[in-house]
Design a protein around this motif. Structure first.
Motif, PDB file in Angstrom:
ATOM      1  N   VAL A  36      -4.460 -32.243 -41.763  1.00 48.99           N
ATOM      2  CA  VAL A  36      -3.866 -32.002 -40.432  1.00 48.99           C
ATOM      3  C   VAL A  36      -2.649 -32.257 -40.921  1.00 48.99           C
ATOM      4  O   VAL A  36      -2.149 -30.894 -40.490  1.00 48.99           O
ATOM      5  CB  VAL A  36      -3.797 -33.161 -39.203  1.00 48.99           C
ATOM      6  CG1 VAL A  36      -2.950 -33.019 -38.468  1.00 48.99           C
ATOM      7  CG2 VAL A  36      -5.638 -33.125 -39.127  1.00 48.99           C
ATOM      8  N   ARG A  37      -1.724 -32.721 -41.948  1.00 49.32           N
ATOM      9  CA  ARG A  37      -0.853 -32.670 -42.698  1.00 49.32           C
ATOM     10  C   ARG A  37      -0.117 -31.829 -42.763  1.00 49.32           C
ATOM     11  O   ARG A  37       0.621 -30.654 -42.909  1.00 49.32           O
ATOM     12  CB  ARG A  37      -0.885 -34.085 -43.165  1.00 49.32           C
ATOM     13  CG  ARG A  37       0.804 -33.769 -44.442  1.00 49.32           C
ATOM     14  CD  ARG A  37       0.257 -35.222 -45.357  1.00 49.32           C
ATOM     15  NE  ARG A  37       0.305 -36.544 -43.928  1.00 49.32           N
ATOM     16  CZ  ARG A  37       0.353 -37.799 -45.108  1.00 49.32           C
ATOM     17  NH1 ARG A  37      -0.440 -37.694 -45.855  1.00 49.32           N
ATOM     18  NH2 ARG A  37      -0.130 -38.735 -44.010  1.00 49.32           N
ATOM     19  N   ALA A  38      -1.129 -30.609 -43.130  1.00 49.36           N
ATOM     20  CA  ALA A  38      -1.122 -29.373 -44.061  1.00 49.36           C
ATOM     21  C   ALA A  38      -0.790 -28.333 -43.210  1.00 49.36           C
ATOM     22  O   ALA A  38       0.269 -27.913 -43.515  1.00 49.36           O
ATOM     23  CB  ALA A  38      -2.396 -29.250 -45.353  1.00 49.36           C
ATOM     24  N   PHE A  39      -1.921 -28.322 -42.775  1.00 52.20           N
ATOM     25  CA  PHE A  39      -2.087 -27.571 -41.467  1.00 52.20           C
ATOM     26  C   PHE A  39      -0.124 -27.225 -40.690  1.00 52.20           C
ATOM     27  O   PHE A  39       0.859 -26.733 -40.406  1.00 52.20           O
ATOM     28  CB  PHE A  39      -2.713 -27.777 -40.115  1.00 52.20           C
ATOM     29  CG  PHE A  39      -2.418 -26.568 -38.566  1.00 52.20           C
ATOM     30  CD1 PHE A  39      -3.261 -24.939 -39.289  1.00 52.20           C
ATOM     31  CD2 PHE A  39      -1.918 -27.006 -38.144  1.00 52.20           C
ATOM     32  CE1 PHE A  39      -2.934 -24.432 -38.122  1.00 52.20           C
ATOM     33  CE2 PHE A  39      -2.394 -26.195 -36.901  1.00 52.20           C
ATOM     34  CZ  PHE A  39      -1.919 -25.176 -36.536  1.00 52.20           C
ATOM     35  N   MET A  40      -0.016 -28.636 -39.851  1.00 57.75           N
ATOM     36  CA  MET A  40       1.464 -29.290 -39.631  1.00 57.75           C
ATOM     37  C   MET A  40       2.584 -28.559 -40.391  1.00 57.75           C
ATOM     38  O   MET A  40       3.386 -28.181 -39.813  1.00 57.75           O
ATOM     39  CB  MET A  40       1.330 -30.392 -39.160  1.00 57.75           C
ATOM     40  CG  MET A  40       0.446 -30.646 -38.162  1.00 57.75           C
ATOM     41  SD  MET A  40       0.640 -30.190 -36.571  1.00 57.75           S
ATOM     42  CE  MET A  40       2.157 -30.399 -35.056  1.00 57.75           C
ATOM     43  N   THR A  41       2.917 -29.067 -41.793  1.00 55.50           N
ATOM     44  CA  THR A  41       3.788 -28.647 -42.643  1.00 55.50           C
ATOM     45  C   THR A  41       3.818 -27.177 -42.884  1.00 55.50           C
ATOM     46  O   THR A  41       4.721 -26.368 -42.784  1.00 55.50           O
ATOM     47  CB  THR A  41       3.746 -29.244 -43.781  1.00 55.50           C
ATOM     48  OG1 THR A  41       3.362 -30.844 -43.505  1.00 55.50           O
ATOM     49  CG2 THR A  41       4.956 -29.422 -44.870  1.00 55.50           C
ATOM     50  N   ARG A  42       2.591 -26.564 -43.265  1.00 60.26           N
ATOM     51  CA  ARG A  42       2.602 -25.207 -43.344  1.00 60.26           C
ATOM     52  C   ARG A  42       2.998 -23.892 -42.173  1.00 60.26           C
ATOM     53  O   ARG A  42       3.762 -23.376 -42.396  1.00 60.26           O
ATOM     54  CB  ARG A  42       1.139 -24.440 -43.850  1.00 60.26           C
ATOM     55  CG  ARG A  42       1.487 -25.371 -44.941  1.00 60.26           C
ATOM     56  CD  ARG A  42       0.338 -24.803 -46.469  1.00 60.26           C
ATOM     57  NE  ARG A  42      -0.448 -25.913 -47.384  1.00 60.26           N
ATOM     58  CZ  ARG A  42      -1.191 -25.538 -47.662  1.00 60.26           C
ATOM     59  NH1 ARG A  42      -2.365 -25.182 -46.776  1.00 60.26           N
ATOM     60  NH2 ARG A  42      -1.493 -26.306 -48.311  1.00 60.26           N
ATOM     61  N   GLU A  43       2.200 -24.341 -40.806  1.00 57.76           N
ATOM     62  CA  GLU A  43       2.205 -23.815 -39.876  1.00 57.76           C
ATOM     63  C   GLU A  43       2.913 -23.824 -39.052  1.00 57.76           C
ATOM     64  O   GLU A  43       3.495 -23.115 -37.795  1.00 57.76           O
ATOM     65  CB  GLU A  43       0.513 -23.554 -39.502  1.00 57.76           C
ATOM     66  CG  GLU A  43      -0.311 -23.362 -40.932  1.00 57.76           C
ATOM     67  CD  GLU A  43      -0.200 -21.835 -41.179  1.00 57.76           C
ATOM     68  OE1 GLU A  43       0.024 -20.661 -40.322  1.00 57.76           O
ATOM     69  OE2 GLU A  43      -0.522 -21.278 -42.155  1.00 57.76           O
ATOM     70  N   VAL A  44       2.964 -25.235 -38.746  1.00 55.33           N
ATOM     71  CA  VAL A  44       3.963 -25.479 -37.264  1.00 55.33           C
ATOM     72  C   VAL A  44       5.614 -25.874 -37.797  1.00 55.33           C
ATOM     73  O   VAL A  44       6.366 -25.031 -37.474  1.00 55.33           O
ATOM     74  CB  VAL A  44       3.155 -26.593 -36.783  1.00 55.33           C
ATOM     75  CG1 VAL A  44       4.303 -27.060 -35.245  1.00 55.33           C
ATOM     76  CG2 VAL A  44       1.889 -26.545 -36.409  1.00 55.33           C
ATOM     77  N   GLU A  45       5.387 -26.643 -38.873  1.00 54.47           N
ATOM     78  CA  GLU A  45       6.994 -26.844 -38.761  1.00 54.47           C
ATOM     79  C   GLU A  45       8.238 -25.833 -39.467  1.00 54.47           C
ATOM     80  O   GLU A  45       9.438 -25.614 -38.571  1.00 54.47           O
ATOM     81  CB  GLU A  45       7.623 -27.665 -39.627  1.00 54.47           C
ATOM     82  CG  GLU A  45       8.786 -28.644 -40.201  1.00 54.47           C
ATOM     83  CD  GLU A  45       8.383 -29.636 -41.504  1.00 54.47           C
ATOM     84  OE1 GLU A  45       9.243 -30.428 -40.885  1.00 54.47           O
ATOM     85  OE2 GLU A  45       8.250 -29.754 -42.101  1.00 54.47           O
TER      86      GLU A  45
END
Ligand SMILES: Cc1cc2nc3c(=O)[nH]c(=O)nc-3n(C[C@H](O)[C@H](O)[C@H](O)COP(=O)(O)OP(=O)(O)OC[C@H]3O[C@@H](n4cnc5c(N)ncnc54)[C@H](O)[C@@H]3O)c2cc1C
Length: 402
Positions: free
Chosen positions: A38-47
């Motif tokens: 979840v952390r990786a997705f949010m950092t890479r795709e969302v932020e």
């Protein structure tokens, strides 16, 4: 699920730097692996993209497939097709989403918490089978329609949307306000008062049902990515099979809100944590008087107060989620966590903005978005006053609700 091996200094050092007391180490390896995905997705795709959406007040539909792949919708529920991973990891995932972006945290909270929770906790076996597997895959998106234009805090008493029995179905009439996801949801849970017995009941109203229209609310100053809508219900026909069979009074609605309110407490801890992390990074790179501002005592004072808030909120939420996993969570537990986490969040995001100086109000530094979004989290799912009255009633035995 708890982490059963002995905690080592190395593990504590490796835990993310704002998880100061290593709460994530309470999770087993599988749940920690989920959290890091979840952390990786949010950092890479969302932020990298979220500020642009926030400015436009637009929802990033293109990110839904990625969120779906994470398998986090309805994470705590054990209904058909649901992950059944427990309340603690569910809460930590909610924190993780809001740590990067509270709007995405809210989108998932409404869909996976409120809408799926209504069906899980108030639906029949057939209804759970019918909707939950597709909702867990986020192929069907849900919304939760409780609040009305004229009644928010007093909804248990003042809910005015009506449900009239009509042959083998029901006819709904009324207005809803603030309903997240509603304008694009595949199904909206509408809470309405049965004209016959005066009790509040839940109805699953499917997309494109005649008589249900939406006005997306414009010009919000918080959670601008979330699409909130006013819903107009004019002689909306809903079959009996779409009435949530276990929702017999407002007490059923309150059962849903008890668990989702914990989710909001976690979102608040995440919002505060995100702002603190941005602030900490900034203070190490920003120099004044020839030194990083992180070296100033007054700045360190604010940073430590922020970390203390985040850590205290997380600790309370961890314990309450453990109680939820044990089937012991009470309304006043969730309310206490919501009050504490949101009050501390508001304080923390303010301090984070302060240490960024003027840059704190520029969206590109992210903290300004957390400051604004905190205002919505502070008020939804029961204001500070309402949740305080719930705790006050529990500890004194005296109801101060008017
Ligand atoms: C961004 C956002 C998303 C939302 N999403 C949803 C959603 O998806 N679905 C949904 O159903 N609802 C949703 N809501 C609605 C939300 O739950 C309500 O805003 C909230 O319950 C407060 O109601 P209200 O805004 O009508 O405020 P009011 O009830 O009008 O309260 C105004 C003020 O009066 C205070 N007050 C009221 N009564 C008392 C009292 N007895 N004693 C002391 N003080 C009192 C309140 O605490 C508050 O400070 C959302 C709201 C927001 C802002």
């Amino acid at each position: 699920m708890t982490h059963d091996s002995a905690l080592t200094h190395r593990e504590l050092e490796d835990s993310p730097f704002s998880d100061f007391l290593g709460f994530e180490l309470l999770l087993d390896d599988e749940d920690r692996e989920l959290l890091s995905r979840v952390r990786a997705f949010m950092t890479r795709e969302v932020e990298p993209v979220i500020n642009a959406h926030w400015t436009r007040g637009a929802f990033p539909h293109e990110l839904v497939a990625g969120l779906a792949e994470l398998g986090i919708a309805g994470l705590a529920y054990d209904g058909p097709g649901c992950p059944a991973r427990g309340a603690l990891v569910d809460g930590m995932v909610a924190m993780e989403l809001s740590r990067i972006d509270p709007s995405i945290g809210t989108f998932m909270g409404v869909h996976g918490g409120l809408a799926m929770g209504s069906i899980q906790l108030c639906g029949s076996d057939e209804q759970r089978e019918r909707w939950l597997p597709a909702m867990a895959r986020v192929e069907l998106i849900g919304a939760f329609g409780l609040t009305e234009p004229d009644v928010g805090s007093a909804i248990s008493q003042g809910l005015a949307t009506s449900a009239r029995r009509d042959g083998d179905g029901w006819v709904l009439n009324g207005e809803k306000k603030w309903i997240g996801n509603a304008s694009f949801a595949d199904l909206v849970v509408i809470w309405a008062r049965d004209e016959d017995d005066g009790e509040v009941k839940g109805f699953v109203v499917e997309k494109d049902t005649e008589g249900m229209t939406f006005d997306v609310q414009q010009d919000k100053i918080a959670l601008r990515v979330v699409q909130n809508a006013e819903i107009h219900l004019t002689d909306v026909h809903v079959p009996e099979v779409n009435r949530l069979q276990g929702a017999t009074s407002f007490a059923s609605t309150a059962n849903v809100l008890r668990v989702t309110r914990m989710g909001v407490a976690w979102q608040a801890a995440g919002c505060a944590r995100g702002a603190y992390e941005h602030a900490l990074r900034y203070t190490k790179s920003r120099e004044q008087f020839g030194r990083p501002i992180a070296s100033f005592q007054l700045v360190q004072d604010l940073l430590v107060k922020m970390l203390s808030n985040v850590t205290a909120s997380t600790a309370m939420n961890v314990r309450a989620s453990q109680l939820q996993d044990a089937g012991l969570l009470r309304d006043e537990h969730a309310s206490l966590c919501k009050v504490h986490s949101t009050v501390r969040m508001r304080e923390t995001v303010g301090w984070a903005r302060e240490v960024l100086g003027g840059n704190g109000i520029l969206l590109e530094h992210h903290v300004g978005r957390f400051v604004a979004d905190a205002e919505a989290i502070y008020s939804y799912e029961g204001t500070r006053e309402m949740n305080t009255l719930i705790v006050g009633r529990a500890i004194t035995g005296e109801s101060a609700f008017v």
